[in-house]
Structures are given as C-alpha cells and as structure tokens.
Design an enzyme around this catalytic site. Structure first.
Site: not given
Lengths: 323, 1071
Positions: A13, A268
């Site tokens: 990510c 994230h």
C-alpha cells in the site's frame, strides 16, 4: 484519464500510494515518457523507470479499475525494496526517487527530474563570539517538518511547522562547535535560508516521536494544512536567500496527500490526489479508487482523540504558476 | 429507480452522450434494454478480473436469457424488428466473446460505470440549470452533503458485502479443491497430474488472496469515507449544541434533534454492519490461512480503527436534549429552586439497541465538585436511575427522561453552620454552578462501553427573588464560557464583548415579547454602559452588569425590571413596535424636536425599576420646543389601567380651563388613536336612562401644569371619578354651578373624579403651579371618609380632612411650597429643616412637585411636593438646601396650590417670592386676580405661620397649622359638610375677599396657567418688596435671572449622577 487503482501485491500500500503520486503528476510523467528504453529484456526487467512507464501505460490504456504493479515490485525487490515489508513512505519516496534518477540515462532528464523535485537551501553557521560565518548550499527532496516544538508542545498548523523549521537555532552548551578563528568551542547560531523551491514540493510531517529510547509512537493530533500555501507569507526576509523572481513563484497549491492510518508498527497507507487534468480529488486505497472532496482530504488533519484514523504524512504541493 | 430507467429520463444533451456511448459498444443497446434489470444486478467488475470463472458464467447466463426473450410470447409479431435485432445481437456476442468472456464482462462493467457518470452529470446539471455541468456536482449545503454521503456509504457497504460473499464463494471452492487435491503426505512430485492440480490450486489461492486484499481495500476506503461523515456529523452536532445553548438564552433557533438522530443512526448502523463484516472476515481466516495472509495483519488493524470510530460516535451521540428546567419558568431554564420540581432529558442519537438488554441510565449531581470553599452540595430526590426507554414506536428514539426531580441541600455536619455558602465561599449562591451528569451502560453487537454526558451548568436558588440574578449568571456563562463544564467560571468571570452581549440582551426581549432590540436601542444601552458609542472591542465587566451600582440597582436589574414590565403589561405594544423604549433624553429631544406639537413617544424610565413614561413635544408660539414627560408608570399603576388607556384618556389641564390630551401623535407621526386604537379596552357604554345605584366609573390620569413653558415636569393627577361619562355629559356643568369661582374644576375635564366609595381623591400634581381640584360631581363627594389621602410619595404634604364637612385648616395648608428655583429672592420661609423634608423627593427622577389633593373630605386637600427641591430657601445659606437633592431638582416654578379650585395663589408671608401654602393657609391664600394682576401677600401675621407648617410636613402638616388658622378658616369649617367643595371654596373665597380686595378677579386666578400671566402683570405693579414673591412667575420673565444662575441645581438625568453625567438644563430649552 480518470484514476486507476493498483492491486496490493503484498503490503504494497505504501508503494502503491507513492506510485500514484508519481504517476498522477503530469510533470513527472512528462519526463518518464522520454526515457531511453533499455535494450534487452533483462535490463528492462531491472529498470525502475522503464517498469514505471510500463505500469503507467497499463493504467492508462485499459479500462480496468485497477492494475497490478507486480512487475515493478519485482524489479524493485532487486534493489532491496522488498514486498511484504511495511516501509515508511518518506523513506521509500527517497529510495524510489534516487533509483529513478540513477537509472535515467539521459542527463537532461536527470536534470529536469532534479529541478522538478529539489529544494535548495543555504545553511548558515555563525560563531557567536567572533562573527565568522560559514555557509553551505545543500539540497533536499523533502522538507522534514517537526510537528512538536522543542518543548514537545504541538505546533498548531503547517505554517507554524514551517516557521519552526526555518527558525534559527542557537547551539550552546554541549552543542557548541569548534570555531577555527576563536580556536575553541563556541556557541553558534545555526540557520537555514531558502534559496529555491521546486515545482513539486514534498513536505514530510514527522508524525512520530521517540519515547523511552526504542519505542516510537505516532502523533495523530490535529494539524491542519492549507490548500494554498504562500511561502512569502510564512518566511521572513532573512529566512530567504532568493530574488524576487524566484520568490514570486513560491505560491503553491496542494496536489497530493499520502495518509497513514494505524500505528507505527502496523498500518495502512492511502493517497489523496487531485487530478491535474480534471481538478478532482481521488482517494487511492490500493485497488479501490473513488472520487472525494476537499472535506475528505481535511479528515487527514488528524484528531486529538482518535489514534487509528488517517493522518497526513506526506504533503505534495505544486507551484501554481510554473515558470 | 433502476439505473437504465433513470438514464432514459435524462435531458437530451445527456441522452446524446448515452447514444454515443452505445454507438460503438460491443453490447448493443437493444440487449441492454431487454435485460436491464438483470444486467444491473450482476457484479461485472468482479467478473472482469482475469482468471475469473464468474465471467463465463455470466456470459452464458446472458445468452440464455436472450434466448428466453426471443421465445417469450411477450414479444408479438409487431416486435418483429426487435426480435431480429436481439437475435443478431446474440449471434454477434457469442461470436465475439465466447473465447474471452472476461473481456465482455469488462465491457459491460465499463458501460455501466460510464452510464453512472453521465447520470450524475445529468442529475447535477438538471438541478443547477440547463447547462451541462462539466465539473463535479456542487456540494451544496452540509445537510445535503451528509445525505448524499450516507447514501454513498450504504451503496459502498453493499458492494463490500457483495465482494465479501464472492470471497466466501472463492474460499469455499478453494477449500474444497484443496482438501480434495492436496495430499501433502505422499510424495507425488513425479505425478504430472498432481503437479498440475497443485498449480491450479496455487492459482486459486492467488485469486483468493487478491480477493481478500480487494475486500480489505474496500473496507479501508469505506472507513476513510465514514471518517469524513463522522466529522460532518460532529460538526452538525456542535452546531446543534450551540443552538441549544442559544435557545436556552432565549434565541429562537431550531433545536430539533430528529435529523441528527437519523444521521447518527444511519452511520452507526453502517459501521456496526461493517464491524460484523470484519468479524466474518476474521472467521474466514480461521478456516483458511496461508503465509502472508493479508487478513492476519489487516483485520485487527481495521477493527481497531472501526471500534475507535464507533466509540467516538456513540459518545458524541449521547446528548442532553432538554436542559434542566422548572416547568413554570421554562423560558429561563438552568435555574432550579430547591424543593421545586424540575425535569431533564437525555437522548442517544444512535438509535440502536438490543431489546433483550436493559440499559440503565443514571444521573449524578456535581460528580466532580469544584474545589471551592463553601460550595453547596445537593442530593437529587426521587430516583436517580432509570432504564433507557426505547419508545414503542421507533420514532421516539432512545430517551431517558427524568421528571419530577427535586434538589435538596446536604447539610454539612462538619462545618456546623449548615451550608450557607454565601458567607463563606468566594461565590454567592447565584454564581455557584452545578452540573448533572448522565451515564449510560451501553451494549450492542458485542460492543460495551459507558456513555456519559453533562448538562450545561445551572444555578440553584432557594427563593424566587434570586431568579433574576441567577438568570444573569446563566446568561453570562452561556454567552462567554468556552468550556461547558467550567463550574469555576465565576471565580474569574470574563468581560463580555459588547456585540455578543447586545445579541443576548436582544434575545431576552425577543423571548419575552417577540421583538428584539433594534440598533438604536442597543446604541442607547451601549452609551448608557460605556458612556460613548461602543466600539466592537468594548467589553463589559460582570460586576458592572450584575452588581448594584450607585443607583441602587444593577444594569441587569434595571433591564430585567423592564422585561418584567413588558411581560406583564406591555407585551403587545412592544411586539408591535409602538414603544420606542430605550431612548436617552438627549436622543428623545432630537427625535421630537422636529415633530408636531403633541407628538409623543414611549420610553422606559432609566431611574425607576420597571417604569415606562411618555414624552411629548410642544411648540410654544415663541421660544424653543418644550418636552414633557409624565412620571413613569410602573406595574403598580399599569395593573389598574393599561398603558393604551392611559394614553387615550390622559388629560392635561391647560389654559382656558379646557383640559386636553397632549398626546396626539405617536412618533414619528401616527395619530394616537390610529396607533393605539386596537389596544384600548372596551368602554362601558353608560345608559343614561337607566337608573343606577352607582355611577360608572373609570380611572384616568391627569396632569396639570402651569402655562409656564419652562417647566419640564408635569404633575400627574390621578383622579378617580365615578361615572366619567356623566361628567362628560355635563361639560361646563360644574363650572356653571360654581359661580365664578374656581375655574379649576372642570367638569368633564380633568379628572374630576370622585372617589366613589372610598372617597379618596388623590391629585398628584407634578410640577405645577396649578391647582387642580376636581370633583366630578360634587354631590358625590363624601365627606365622611377621612382616610382619603394617601401620600403617594413620602415627601408629600398631605392635608387631610378628617371630618367631613369641615374644612380643615390643614387643607388649606395644603399649599405647597413653591419651587425654589424660581426665586432666588425668595423669602425664606422654610427652615433648613424643611428642605430635608423635601428631599425625599430627591431620588425621584423627575423632580416635580406632586400635589395631591384629596377633596373628599372636602376639607382635605393634599398637596405633596414630591420631588422637589422646591422649597423655598430661607436666607441665603439655605440655598444649599435647595441643592440638596441633586436629583431632585428641576428648578421649577413654585407651586401654587389652590385648594380645590379656589384658584388661589398663595404667597408666603413676608412677601417671599416663594409660594407657600401654609396651613394657616387659607388665610394665606392669596387670590390672584387676573385683572388685578396683583399678587397678594399674606398678611404679616401669617408669615410667622409658614415655618411650622413646613416642619410639619413630613408627617402631616396639620396640627401646628391648625393652630395657626386664621379665623376665617375656622369659619369655613362651620360650613355644612354637604356642601360642594366648590361651594365651600367659593364661600371661602368670599370670605377672603375682604382681605384681599381682589376677589372679583379671583375666578380668573384659578389654577389656570394664565394666572401666571396675571401674576406677571401683578408683579410689575408690585413694589420691589413684592418682586421677590414674583419668583413664582415665569422664568422667562426678564426680571428673573434665575435660569442663568449657576447655583441652580442641575436636574439629574434619569440615572444616578455617578453613573451618568447629569443632564444640565439648557437655558435654551426655556427660551
């Protein structure tokens, strides 16, 4: 046009977010499209800019909602950028940029790339006893801004962080430096003057702090940043070392935000990017892309009571009036 | 509405785009149309992924459905072309995509996506106007944004659920294959079929892994968007809290919670759904996991983030819907009285709960009491816990409603002094802030937490008279506090910025009488507070707002007095804008100066708590306009007679004996009856033919004054007459009855009234030099009632006739001392002691003399000097005495009282300029004959008399006076009680005649204004000695220098001198 997602290929990510920031930047892709294609397949596989270009083509040609950056990821792993490892976005940005720069063969492209991203400053170190002063020019890819001041108090806005960053600092006590003229350690005044700002300015908010030696924790407090940033309004005359022509270009508009959610140990990344062609904001969460508004971007300002939400980590500003 | 239907209803410009979209598309529009609903229901995007088996399944389903369509009887012969097109399309599709159904899936997915885009544009454009909007739909107001985002959130949530189900399918397939084909125990490496199967398994696992990552990405995205929603809702809730706070202060704002409740509930519901989805994801991992399983690291992270979000949302969603308030003072919430019932209500805006789980709410008062010495402690009586009620209908929401609570103070045994905080602590009771905290043990879907919310701080009083200052505290806190839980706010109360204060003050008026304060009102208040025009930076300290000032009451007390008056009596007038209200004297002159004579305005008294008065302008034939105002009316007066009626019936006795209502045009220029007509109370129409036991009666207010324009004040006459109509019917009648005598009685006119039963007539004359006596109908006078006179104001002289029929000397004595102002020269009759007597009036605003004559007992006239500084000075030293009452004084002309109409001027003995009426007075009365123009002096013998009288004044003058009465008076006493007063007077006059010699003219001399003229004339004729007495005369008189005299006391403005600069009387006003 439009925005296309990138599949997560193994804790990628962070990479995905940075790739989107690069590839949505038409000034960067303008350079990327002019690279020399490596002659043989093996070189092609190992060439980061070329792989990026392939990825870009794939994203732009297909009408697919997302593409997989697996080839680029494999290519990067040859340069010790591994999959399944959570990277720090600021660090990965530097690594990526340096790889790209190094692997672009044409010197004019290298120069353009540097010009596009490099911040030039002049560091001053002045002895407080005699008035001898040493200057040094240096360049940076990001402005690493602290979000706490020296008393560990939270800085209130991005502008405050910038001011704090460019504030002269006295080096005293055990921070004293050796002065050649005085022949001994003396207190110094260390300051930094801004010489040049690039077209694409990357600001790194140092949203973490080291506590009790090894333990790093994330600072998720509220820190607003503006859509429009004017350095002339932030810095004083003596914090700049630039002529008026240069200064006139120091008007910026927010282009992208790389945001992080979670803690320092696991988290994230996603990217909020304003499409330069459509002037719309998109949010890129790996393969998920959706159109958003400034209000959504503002949610990455952070929050005093919430520690797991998204907070801006890298801010990418673009000059409003390119030369 | 289904997407395809919506597309078809687009405007032409957008339809054109749709046609272009399908022009070159692999999916013919005819197929899209035919299978619209089915196509929209499938997840083409999913199917478009490489290696998806889903695509093939969908493709063949589509072909099969098309086949069904072709064979269906629904398509008759008339649809021949349609059939043809469908058949062709089916053939083409099969030929093109049979090998690569994923491509087809991709085509369809993109077409649908593009349709949506056009749809959005079209719908946005349709709202914003005809022009196609190239940019994104405008985010209009916050409410619409929230609704749109909530809708999007739900759509995305459904998509995530669909993706999740797909993931489940994939996993089941994989799981099955894995269990069947994967045989780790055996060495099958050489088996090519096995290798193939393992490879296939590997591929399936890849797909499964990707799907897991996709689902996770979707959830990340969902959470990101819900964070924006969270911020929006938080913002809206903050705005609501502010509105609630403002509403508590009296602002009219929308404090409904319904929209917020809907939004919070929707978002909460979505998030709980997401939570369940996440848990289901965790379960999937339990069944199948592998190295680098993304679910392993990311699910806990997501759950962490989601829980934090939910908890935050729930905590915010618990709000105090109704702040504590007592039922009878609902316009002033947050002030509670011990032992009185109050109620308070909290609501959970996230309307989600488990019916099987009881949730209990509790309330606590001052859970963390501030560390203030003497801070009182209270217990909440009756139950302090309650089950959270989910109303039977879902619209009721989750509410905990505490009613019928009472507070009881805890007696602190240790301190031993009870808990009287007032003396011990730094805070007075009304500055002590208390809080009630609600707690709720919430549990839903496995999430358990304690929610908490607090009321705004409130003040606890024990007596209603603390209500006003308690409310001031509430105003101050809610206006200025940045921390809604700051119980120590009043340890260092911040000053209020004027603009903020002005707004809040205006709300007070709005909430009491539905009309706020205008810019002009606020300007006047600001000038009163700051002494000058306010700047936006002007601030007012708490103490200056709420603590008693030099005037004896605080700014707030004054304002609250007016609010009370409005509430009780003037609501409608204020609401309709008939009350100008806050007008300074200066401003009022400015406003009225240019208006017609008789233009008046209504304003609030600045010196009396809860007083309202009328000021009107008169333009004399020459000289500057004069402004006159009536002594302010307060609740005490308005309770018996409403202001519109007062205005309607108000009478001023003026020259020529025709009383008139000086209030003719409401500022700026509305005729009085036009402005106030709708507010007059119904008249009782008297039926003249009917024999009645009693006459009707009506209360009116009357003032009389001398003609002298320089007088600023008027006297007010309150006369109660019976049967006013009757009086009016006989205009002149009375006069006629009375021969030549005292004009002052004017029938119809003024207030001729008679106290019916009580017999109390009170005539209060403000300044006047006028005597007014009015008996409505003489016959009605009732001699019998002695008590009649009531000194309305302490400083008043009263003369009372105790026994009917009998004139009492005192009555004659009723004369009141003239105004000092006039005659510097004056004699001195009053000892300094006297001046004190007068002083009671000082505090009063409008220095006037109030005479009260109570005719009833015929003998009893009462004249009371109210405010006046007016007394005569005695020697020069006494001048100070005049000034004694700073407030008191407008230099006015001396009063002349002629008891009941005798029209007599009285000149103090010794020829002092001052008018004094001495008890002995009758003897002292001096008739001024008009014609004669003479002033008459009191006999020398009389001079001795006055002083005693004055001394007597405070109490009642009388006794001493009596001794002094001249013989003649005694004679009068002998008159029969039954006689009319007039007659009585008349007879007195006659008796006097001999002495005065002037009697013939006496009639003229009556109270009338012209009397002064007469006097003037008389003065001229008088010798120098007399000139002193001329002081009574008009100040305009060139002979009288007083006006310029610096020693003249200044008239106080309405406010106390310390707070406000005294108004100086401008000599111009007189000339």
């Amino acid at each position: 046009t439009g925005a296309v997602g990138l599949y997560n290929v193994g804790q990628s990510c962070c990479l995905n977010s940075l790739l989107q920031v690069f590839l949505m930047n038409i000034r960067f892709t303008g350079i990327l499209r002019r690279i020399t294609v490596p002659p043989c397949a093996a070189q092609k596989r190992r060439n980061v800019p070329y792989q990026m270009l392939l990825l870009l083509e794939e994203m732009q040609c297909g009408k697919r909602k997302a593409v997989s950056p697996i080839n680029l990821a494999c290519c990067l792993s040859a340069y010790r950028v591994k999959l399944f490892v959570q990277y720090d976005a600021a660090q990965l940005f530097l690594t990526l940029w340096n790889l790209i720069k190094r692997q672009m063969k044409k010197p004019e492209l290298v120069e353009e790339l540097s010009y596009l991203y490099t911040i030039c400053v002049q560091e001053h170190l002045a002895c407080q006893k005699c008035s001898s002063e040493t200057k040094r020019n240096s360049s940076m890819l990001t402005l690493p801004l602290p979000v706490l001041d020296s008393n560990s108090d939270m800085l209130k806005t991005l502008e405050d962080c910038l001011q704090y960053f460019f504030r002269p600092e006295e080096l005293t006590d055990h921070n004293m430096c050796f002065c050649e003229q005085c022949g001994r350690k003396t207190p110094f005044l260390q300051s930094m003057k801004l010489v040049h700002l690039p077209q694409t300015l990357t600001i790194h908010l140092k949203r973490f702090c080291f506590e009790k030696s090894a333990y790093v924790h994330k600072l998720s407090h509220y820190l607003p940043f503006p859509q429009d940033l004017d350095f002339n309004a932030i810095l004083t005359e003596d914090q700049c070392q630039a002529d008026d022509n240069e200064k006139a270009t120091w008007q910026y508009e927010l282009f992208a935000v790389v945001a992080h959610s979670g803690s320092t140990s696991c988290g994230h990344y996603c990217a909020y990017i304003r499409s330069l062609t459509e002037c719309k904001w998109y949010c890129f969460n790996d393969s998920e892309v959706c159109q958003v508004w400034w209000d959504d971007v503002k949610c990455t300002y952070g929050h005093f009571n919430l520690h797991w939400g998204e907070t801006a980590y890298l801010l990418i500003y673009m000059k409003k009036h390119p030369q | 509405m289904a997407q395809w239907q919506e597309v078809q209803s687009l405007a032409n410009a957008y339809l054109e785009q749709v046609h272009q979209l399908y022009a070159g598309a692999a999916l013919p529009m005819v197929v899209r149309q035919c299978l619209a609903a089915w196509i929209e229901d499938q997840n083409w995007r999913q199917a478009a992924e490489p290696l998806s088996s889903h695509a093939r399944m969908l493709f063949h389903s589509l072909l099969a459905l098309l086949g069904e369509c072709l064979g269906s009887p629904g398509l008759g012969d008339e649809d021949f072309m349609l059939k043809h097109n469908l058949r062709k399309a089916r053939r083409d599709l099969q030929a093109e995509f049979d090998e690569c159904p994923e491509k087809f899936a991709n085509v369809v997915a993109n077409l649908l996506q593009e349709e949506q885009r056009i749809l959005r544009l079209g719908q946005a454009g349709g709202q914003g106007g005809a022009a196609p909007a190239p940019s994104t739909p405008q985010e209009s107001n916050r409410e619409q944004q929230i609704q749109r985002r909530l809708a999007e959130f739900h759509v995305a949530l459904q998509e995530a659920e669909r993706a999740f189900r797909h993931l489940e399918d994939l996993q089941d397939t994989f799981d099955f294959c894995f269990k069947v084909h994967y045989l780790p125990g055996e060495d099958r490496t050489s088996d090519p079929q096995y290798a193939q199967q393992v490879q296939a398994l590997q591929a399936k696992l890849q797909i499964l892994d990707r799907q897991r990552r996709e689902v996770l990405a979707q959830m990340q995205q969902l959470l990101g968007r819900s964070e924006t929603l969270r911020d929006f809702l938080q913002e809206e809730l903050g705005a609501w809290r502010e509105r609630q706070q403002r509403a508590c202060l009296g602002a009219t704002v929308d404090t409904r919670l319904r929209p917020l409740e809907t939004w919070f509930t929707e978002l909460g519901q979505g998030l709980f759904q997401l939570l369940q989805l996440l848990r289901a994801l965790g379960d999937l991992r339990q069944k199948v996991t592998y190295e680098r399983d993304p679910l392993k690291a990311e699910t806990p992270l997501l759950e962490q983030r989601l829980r934090e979000l939910l908890i935050y949302l729930l905590q915010r969603a618990f709000v105090v819907e109704q702040q504590p308030s007592m039922p009878n003072t609902c316009k002033r919430p947050l002030v509670l009285r011990t032992a009185s019932k109050f109620s308070v209500r909290a609501r959970l805006l996230v309307c989600l709960h488990d019916r099987n789980h009881r949730m209990e709410a509790k309330i606590h008062i001052d859970r963390d009491p501030p560390k203030i010495k003497g801070f009182r402690k209270f217990n909440i009586l009756t139950s302090n816990s309650k089950t959270l009620l989910a109303g039977d209908s879902p619209q009721d929401g989750l509410v905990c409603d505490f009613q019928y609570l009472t507070l009881k103070e805890q007696k602190d045994s240790r301190s031993g002094k009870g808990s009287k905080g007032a003396g011990e602590g730094p805070l007075v009771v009304t500055e002590e802030l208390h809080l009630i905290t609600f707690t709720l043990a919430y549990a839903y879907c496995g999430l358990e937490l304690e929610l908490e919310t607090s009321t705004l701080p409130f003040v606890i009083i024990s007596n209603n008279n603390q209500l006003s200052s308690a409310w001031a505290s509430i105003l101050w806190f809610n206006m200025l506090s940045t921390n809604p839980k700051d119980q120590q706010f009043f340890s260092t109360p911040p000053p209020a910025p004027w603009p903020r204060l002005a707004e809040v003050l205006s709300w007070q008026f709005e909430s009491v009488a539905e009309r706020g304060l205008s810019r002009e009102h606020l300007l006047m208040l600001a000038e009163k507070l700051f002494g000058s025009k306010p700047s936006p930076e002007s601030t007012l300290a708490w103490s200056k707002f709420s603590k008693d000032g030099a005037s004896g009451f605080s700014f707030w007390a004054w304002l609250d007095g007016i609010l009370g008056l409005l509430q009780e009596h003037l609501k409608q007038l204020w609401k309709d804008g008939l009350i100008l209200g806050f007008v300074s004297r200066k401003q009022e002159k400015k406003l009225l100066k240019g208006k017609r004579t008789g233009t008046f305005l209504i304003r609030f008294s600045e010196s009396i708590l809860g007083g309202v008065t009328c000021t009107w302008v008169e333009h004399p034939e020459s000289g500057p306009p004069a402004f006159r105002a009536v002594v302010p009316y307060t609740t005490a007066e308005l309770v018996s007679l409403a202001l519109p009626d007062i205005i309607h019936d108000y009478q001023l006795l003026v020259e020529e004996n025709i009383p008139e209502n000086p209030l003719r045009f409401l500022y700026p220029d509305t005729a009085r009856d036009e402005a106030f007509g709708p507010y007059y109370s119904q008249r009782q129409e008297g039926n003249l033919m009917e024999q009645k036991k009693y006459l009707n009666r009506r209360l009116i207010r009357v003032s009389s004054r001398q003609a002298n324009e320089s007088w600023q004040t008027e006297e007010e006459l309150v006369a109660a007459t019976e049967n006013l109509e009757t009086l009016q019917l006989q205009p002149g009648g009375l006069g006629t009855q009375q021969p030549g005598d005292v004009a002052p009685l004017q029938p119809g006119s003024s207030g001729t009234l008679q106290p019916g039963g009580s017999g109390t007539l009170q005539v209060t004359s403000g300044n006047l030099g006028m005597l007014q006596v009015m008996t409505g109908s003489p016959g009605t006078l009732q001699p019998g009632s002695p008590a009649m006179l009531q000194p309305s104001s302490p400083g008043m002289l009263q003369v009372m006739a105790t026994s009917p029929g009998t004139l009492q000397p005192r009555s004659s004595g009723t004369l009141q001392p003239g105004p000092q102002g006039l005659e510097p020269l004056q004699p001195l009759q009053v000892g300094s002691g006297v001046s004190e007597v007068l002083q009671p009036g000082i505090g009063e605003l409008e220095p006037q003399l109030v005479l009260q004559l109570v005719p009833e007992g015929q003998g009893t006239l009462q004249v009371l000097p109210r405010g006046l500084g007016v007394l005569q000075h005695v020697g020069p030293e006494d001048q100070r005495t005049q000034q004694v009452g700073p407030g008191a004084v407008e230099p006015q002309l001396v009063l002349q009282l002629v008891p009941e109409g005798q029209g007599m001027l009285q000149v103090g003995p010794g020829g002092l300029g001052t008018l004094q009426v001495l008890p002995g007075g009758l003897g002292t009365l001096q008739p001024v004959a008009r014609d004669a123009g003479m002033l008459q002096q009191v006999g020398a013998g009389d001079t001795g008399l006055p002083p005693p009288v004055l001394g007597a004044v405070e109490p009642l003058l009388v006794p001493e006076g009596q001794g002094m009465l001249p013989l003649e008076l005694r004679d009068t006493e002998s008159l029969p009680g039954s006689q009319d007063v007039q007659e009585l007077l008349h007879s007195l006059v006659e008796e006097l005649e001999p002495g005065s010699g002037m009697l013939e003219t006496l009639e003229a001399a009556e109270l009338m204004p012209n009397m002064l003229e007469a006097m003037d004339g008389g003065l001229e004729g008088l010798g120098p000695g007399l000139a002193g007495s001329a002081a009574l005369v008009d100040p305009c008189d060139p002979f009288l220098p007083q006006l310029e005299d610096p020693t003249l006391p200044a008239v106080s403005s309405l406010f106390t001198a310390t707070d406000f600069p005294p108004l100086h009387i401008d000599a111009n006003d007189f000339q």
